[in-house]
Design a protein around this motif. Structure first.
Motif, PDB file in Angstrom:
ATOM      1  N   LEU A  48       0.828  -1.205   0.000  1.00 42.37           N
ATOM      2  CA  LEU A  48       0.000   0.000   0.000  1.00 42.37           C
ATOM      3  C   LEU A  48       0.867   1.262   0.000  1.00 42.37           C
ATOM      4  N   ALA A  49       1.950   1.238   0.756  1.00 36.50           N
ATOM      5  CA  ALA A  49       2.881   2.382   0.776  1.00 36.50           C
ATOM      6  C   ALA A  49       3.541   2.547  -0.594  1.00 36.50           C
ATOM      7  N   ASP A  52       0.965   4.053  -2.895  1.00 35.82           N
ATOM      8  CA  ASP A  52       0.824   5.464  -2.582  1.00 35.82           C
ATOM      9  C   ASP A  52       1.960   6.272  -3.214  1.00 35.82           C
ATOM     10  N   TRP A  55       1.434   6.321  -7.014  1.00 36.03           N
ATOM     11  CA  TRP A  55       0.305   7.214  -7.310  1.00 36.03           C
ATOM     12  C   TRP A  55       0.782   8.665  -7.381  1.00 36.03           C
ATOM     13  N   TYR A 110      -8.968  13.419   3.721  1.00 39.25           N
ATOM     14  CA  TYR A 110      -8.244  13.700   2.491  1.00 39.25           C
ATOM     15  C   TYR A 110      -9.199  14.297   1.458  1.00 39.25           C
ATOM     16  N   SER A 143     -10.148   8.231   4.209  1.00 37.16           N
ATOM     17  CA  SER A 143      -8.972   7.642   3.578  1.00 37.16           C
ATOM     18  C   SER A 143      -8.910   8.155   2.146  1.00 37.16           C
ATOM     19  N   LYS A 144      -7.789   7.974   1.501  1.00 36.72           N
ATOM     20  CA  LYS A 144      -7.614   8.508   0.149  1.00 36.72           C
ATOM     21  C   LYS A 144      -8.549   7.810  -0.831  1.00 36.72           C
ATOM     22  N   ARG A 146      -9.428   6.628  -4.101  1.00 32.18           N
ATOM     23  CA  ARG A 146      -8.696   6.350  -5.335  1.00 32.18           C
ATOM     24  C   ARG A 146      -9.572   5.690  -6.388  1.00 32.18           C
TER      25      ARG A 146
END
Length: 191
Positions: A48-49, A52, A55, A110, A143-144, A146
């Motif tokens: 996930l990091a 991110d 992205w 966010y 949360s972001k 997406r």
């Protein structure tokens, strides 16, 4: 509770009992605020990091762009047209999935904010119609977000038979980036 307890004459054991109930209630409240659930694995957290970081590094782009049979009803919920031929006066719908847009983080979560502009052009590149910032895609989530879908509809009355292109440009108003796409299409005489 303390104010009511002071109105009544309580014995020594009653006061101790009230104190114990107060401590248990406070402990129960702390537990209720800390839910018990399985956390993601370190491998998932690392992936996930990495997602991110990719992205943010890639910048504004699109993972899907197509003409559709009517407006989309959500992320990935659309029916692509079989071709890019439309009748004169018919509503032209398109679907896009922007990716790589920036987020503004605050205590509310966010925020993302994109504005769409369009240009209608003939085959020689002459602009027949255009409008800046005619649609806005914005939101704030914990949360972001997406999985953003953009469903746009156009109706160009009086457009004669021929070949055209619809150009859409999205401006990421937080990340100060722009990206767009051009979809060619044909207008045929109405039956």
């Amino acid at each position: 509770m303390t104010k009511q307890a002071s109105r009544f004459k309580l014995g020594r054991n009653s006061t101790s009992l009230a104190l114990v109930f107060g401590i248990l209630a406070a402990a129960g409240s702390a537990v209720a605020q800390s839910p018990d659930y399985k956390s993601p694995s370190p491998a998932f957290t690392e992936a996930l990091a990495a997602f991110d970081a990719a992205w943010a590094a890639d910048g504004l782009a699109f993972s899907a762009v197509t003409f559709t049979d009517g407006p989309g009803s959500g992320y990935g919920k659309y029916t692509a047209t079989e071709n890019n031929v439309f009748s004169a006066g018919e509503t032209i719908a398109l679907y896009a999935e922007p990716v790589g847009y920036a987020f503004d983080q605050s205590q509310d979560g966010y925020t993302y904010k994109l504005a769409a502009s369009y240009r209608l052009m003939n085959t020689s590149g002459q602009v027949l119609s255009e409008q800046s910032d005619f649609a806005e895609f914005t939101g704030t989530t914990r949360s972001k977000q997406r999985q953003l879908s953009a469903s746009l509809s156009f109706q160009f009355d009086g457009l004669p038979e021929g070949d055209y292109a619809l150009e859409a440009t999205f401006a990421d108003q937080i990340g100060n980036q722009t990206a767009g796409f051009k979809l060619p299409f044909t207008i045929q005489a109405a039956n």
